[in-house]
Design an enzyme around this catalytic site. Structure first.
Site, PDB file in Angstrom:
ATOM      1  N   LEU A 196       4.569  10.551  -5.734  1.00 15.79           N
ATOM      2  CA  LEU A 196       4.494   9.767  -4.507  1.00 15.79           C
ATOM      3  C   LEU A 196       5.503   8.640  -4.688  1.00 15.79           C
ATOM      4  O   LEU A 196       5.516   7.983  -5.734  1.00 15.79           O
ATOM      5  CB  LEU A 196       3.096   9.172  -4.305  1.00 15.79           C
ATOM      6  CG  LEU A 196       2.062   9.962  -3.531  1.00 15.79           C
ATOM      7  CD1 LEU A 196       0.750   9.184  -3.480  1.00 15.79           C
ATOM      8  CD2 LEU A 196       2.528  10.290  -2.125  1.00 15.79           C
ATOM      9  N   ASP A 197       6.337   8.405  -3.689  1.00 12.96           N
ATOM     10  CA  ASP A 197       7.305   7.324  -3.787  1.00 12.96           C
ATOM     11  C   ASP A 197       6.594   5.997  -4.006  1.00 12.96           C
ATOM     12  O   ASP A 197       5.433   5.823  -3.635  1.00 12.96           O
ATOM     13  CB  ASP A 197       8.137   7.242  -2.503  1.00 12.96           C
ATOM     14  CG  ASP A 197       8.953   8.497  -2.260  1.00 12.96           C
ATOM     15  OD1 ASP A 197       9.445   9.074  -3.240  1.00 12.96           O
ATOM     16  OD2 ASP A 197       9.074   8.900  -1.094  1.00 12.96           O
ATOM     17  N   ARG A 198       7.336   5.058  -4.552  1.00 18.24           N
ATOM     18  CA  ARG A 198       6.784   3.727  -4.801  1.00 18.24           C
ATOM     19  C   ARG A 198       6.231   3.095  -3.521  1.00 18.24           C
ATOM     20  O   ARG A 198       5.211   2.405  -3.528  1.00 18.24           O
ATOM     21  CB  ARG A 198       7.890   2.842  -5.397  1.00 18.24           C
ATOM     22  CG  ARG A 198       7.445   1.465  -5.788  1.00 18.24           C
ATOM     23  CD  ARG A 198       8.611   0.705  -6.417  1.00 18.24           C
ATOM     24  NE  ARG A 198       8.240  -0.682  -6.594  1.00 18.24           N
ATOM     25  CZ  ARG A 198       9.083  -1.691  -6.510  1.00 18.24           C
ATOM     26  NH1 ARG A 198      10.354  -1.469  -6.241  1.00 18.24           N
ATOM     27  NH2 ARG A 198       8.681  -2.924  -6.691  1.00 18.24           N
TER      28      ARG A 198
END
Length: 198
Positions: free
Chosen positions: A48-50
């Site tokens: 999951l992206d930051r």
């Protein structure tokens, strides 16, 4: 070896890894999974992206991790997506049918507009609101996970993503967890996970 399967509600701003290379280079360290999960030798299944939030599955079972990350198995991932402005039927159909982003055509997806915001805690920091521009929430279920795919899809049809929360991975759901919390999968959830991979 005892296999572990964990569900984690990743908060906004947390890296989907256990170390932060920028902190080792003298930069300000950013929050990582190590700040939340004290279980050794488990690794995230996918990313999951930051700047995304929500459900993350972790395990120390390498075969399961490999299978779930492989595009050929196409397990569903469900997202709640807050977008700028209100998409019309044509835009929703484009998302459902697949669109071209970066020389790649996305697979068909399940997309619906939610009649009310999903039951989520406020984001910290909050999203950027503009008084004159409405927002709405979509539920999108994809069977692939290209880099920043949901954001690129909504932007491609003219409705930029403001907030992105993964609410489901196959049969696993976010409900019952708060941001930063994790739990072990139940025996029934593990069994269903293994059946998914047959």
């Amino acid at each position: 070896m005892t296999f572990r399967y964990l569900l984690f509600y990743k908060p906004y701003g947390v890296l989907t890894q256990f170390t932060d290379a920028s902190g080792a280079d003298g930069g300000t360290p950013r929050p990582t999974l190590k700040d939340y999960i004290p279980v050794p030798s488990v690794y995230p299944v996918g990313r999951l992206d930051r700047d995304s939030e929500g459900l993350l599955l972790l395990t120390n079972r390498g075969q399961l991790q490999h299978r779930l990350c492989s595009p050929q198995f196409a397990h569903p991932r469900t997202y709640w997506v807050q977008v700028e402005r209100i998409p019309d039927a044509a835009a929703l159909n484009q998302l459902r049918n697949g669109i071209s982003i970066q020389n790649y055509r996305t697979r068909p997806a399940k997309v619906k507009q939610l009649s009310a915001p999903p039951p989520l805690p406020p984001r910290d920091p909050p999203i950027r609101y503009r008084k004159t521009v409405p927002t709405c929430w979509l539920e999108m279920t994809l069977t692939e996970g290209k880099n920043r795919q949901v954001r690129r899809m909504t932007a491609a049809v003219g409705f930029p993503t403001l907030r992105l929360v993964r609410s489901g991975i196959a049969h696993l759901r976010l409900q019952g967890l708060e941001p930063g919390q994790w739990r072990d999968l139940t025996a029934e959830e593990v069994k269903a996970l293994h059946q998914l991979l047959r």
